[in-house]
Scaffold this motif. Structure first.
Motif, PDB file in Angstrom:
ATOM      1  N   ASP A  48       0.834  -1.189   0.000  1.00 15.87           N
ATOM      2  CA  ASP A  48       0.000   0.000   0.000  1.00 15.87           C
ATOM      3  C   ASP A  48       0.878   1.252   0.000  1.00 15.87           C
ATOM      4  OD1 ASP A  48      -2.310   1.508   0.006  1.00 15.87           O
ATOM      5  OD2 ASP A  48      -3.107   0.633   1.849  1.00 15.87           O
ATOM      6  N   GLU A  49       0.266   2.386  -0.254  1.00 18.21           N
ATOM      7  CA  GLU A  49       0.990   3.655  -0.360  1.00 18.21           C
ATOM      8  C   GLU A  49       1.826   4.012   0.864  1.00 18.21           C
ATOM      9  OE1 GLU A  49      -0.913   7.014  -2.395  1.00 18.21           O
ATOM     10  OE2 GLU A  49      -2.599   5.630  -2.724  1.00 18.21           O
ATOM     11  N   PRO A  50       1.326   3.847   2.103  1.00 19.09           N
ATOM     12  CA  PRO A  50       2.133   4.241   3.259  1.00 19.09           C
ATOM     13  C   PRO A  50       3.486   3.521   3.358  1.00 19.09           C
ATOM     14  CG  PRO A  50      -0.129   3.854   3.931  1.00 19.09           C
ATOM     15  CD  PRO A  50      -0.006   3.386   2.510  1.00 19.09           C
ATOM     16  N   GLY A  52       5.348   2.774   0.681  1.00 22.44           N
ATOM     17  CA  GLY A  52       6.179   3.146  -0.457  1.00 22.44           C
ATOM     18  C   GLY A  52       5.888   2.396  -1.739  1.00 22.44           C
ATOM     19  N   ALA A  54       3.515   2.718  -3.870  1.00 23.04           N
ATOM     20  CA  ALA A  54       2.934   3.511  -4.951  1.00 23.04           C
ATOM     21  C   ALA A  54       3.992   4.284  -5.732  1.00 23.04           C
ATOM     22  CB  ALA A  54       1.896   4.479  -4.389  1.00 23.04           C
ATOM     23  N   ARG A  55       5.214   4.300  -5.228  1.00 19.28           N
ATOM     24  CA  ARG A  55       6.276   5.061  -5.890  1.00 19.28           C
ATOM     25  C   ARG A  55       6.476   4.602  -7.324  1.00 19.28           C
ATOM     26  NH1 ARG A  55      11.073   4.670  -1.892  1.00 19.28           N
ATOM     27  NH2 ARG A  55      12.079   4.133  -3.841  1.00 19.28           N
ATOM     28  N   SER A  59      -0.760   5.481 -11.553  1.00 21.94           N
ATOM     29  CA  SER A  59      -2.077   5.190 -11.006  1.00 21.94           C
ATOM     30  C   SER A  59      -1.935   3.997 -10.055  1.00 21.94           C
ATOM     31  CB  SER A  59      -3.031   4.854 -12.161  1.00 21.94           C
ATOM     32  OG  SER A  59      -4.307   4.583 -11.689  1.00 21.94           O
ATOM     33  N   PHE A  60      -2.333   4.182  -8.795  1.00 20.47           N
ATOM     34  CA  PHE A  60      -2.191   3.132  -7.786  1.00 20.47           C
ATOM     35  C   PHE A  60      -3.531   2.956  -7.075  1.00 20.47           C
ATOM     36  CE2 PHE A  60      -1.088   1.217  -3.754  1.00 20.47           C
ATOM     37  CZ  PHE A  60      -0.074   0.335  -4.087  1.00 20.47           C
ATOM     38  N   HIS A  61      -4.111   1.769  -7.217  1.00 19.84           N
ATOM     39  CA  HIS A  61      -5.415   1.465  -6.618  1.00 19.84           C
ATOM     40  C   HIS A  61      -5.210   0.389  -5.559  1.00 19.84           C
ATOM     41  CE1 HIS A  61      -7.140   3.463 -10.163  1.00 19.84           C
ATOM     42  NE2 HIS A  61      -6.188   2.824 -10.812  1.00 19.84           N
ATOM     43  N   SER A  62      -5.613   0.667  -4.344  1.00 18.69           N
ATOM     44  CA  SER A  62      -5.460  -0.305  -3.262  1.00 18.69           C
ATOM     45  C   SER A  62      -6.766  -0.404  -2.490  1.00 18.69           C
ATOM     46  CB  SER A  62      -4.323   0.108  -2.337  1.00 18.69           C
ATOM     47  OG  SER A  62      -4.190  -0.825  -1.292  1.00 18.69           O
TER      48      SER A  62
END
Length: 93
Positions: A48-50, A52, A54-55, A59-62
């Motif tokens: 997930d983004e927190p 790292g 998504a780096r 486009s990042f879908h979680s």
């Protein structure tokens, strides 16, 4: 998989995860710099983004959802995707 290095180098370990080491390039970052479209569909959790992940993804879908629901979203995205070099990362539990 996304960095090409082992956990002691990239900094993420199960249960004591913080985030990817800031200066460590990811596959998505390298491909985006080379002109590729980068998109990720992840099943949440540690991917997930927190942390790292998504780096480098444009486009990042979680989301926490069933595999069938996630696959339907990916298929819908693919149906409208432009014809260009694309790195699609699909992660599920």
């Amino acid at each position: 998989l996304l960095t090409g290095v082992l956990p002691p180098v990239h900094g993420l370990r199960h249960r004591d995860a913080t985030a990817l080491a800031p200066g460590l390039p990811t596959l998505a970052e390298r491909l985006a710099r080379a002109g590729w479209r980068t998109v990720a569909f992840a099943g949440g959790g540690y991917v997930d983004e927190p942390f790292g992940f998504a780096r480098g993804f444009q486009s990042f879908h979680s989301r926490y959802e069933t595999f069938g629901d996630q696959l339907a979203r990916v298929e819908a995205w693919l149906a409208g995707a432009p014809d260009e070099p694309t790195f699609l990362f699909l992660h599920t539990y």
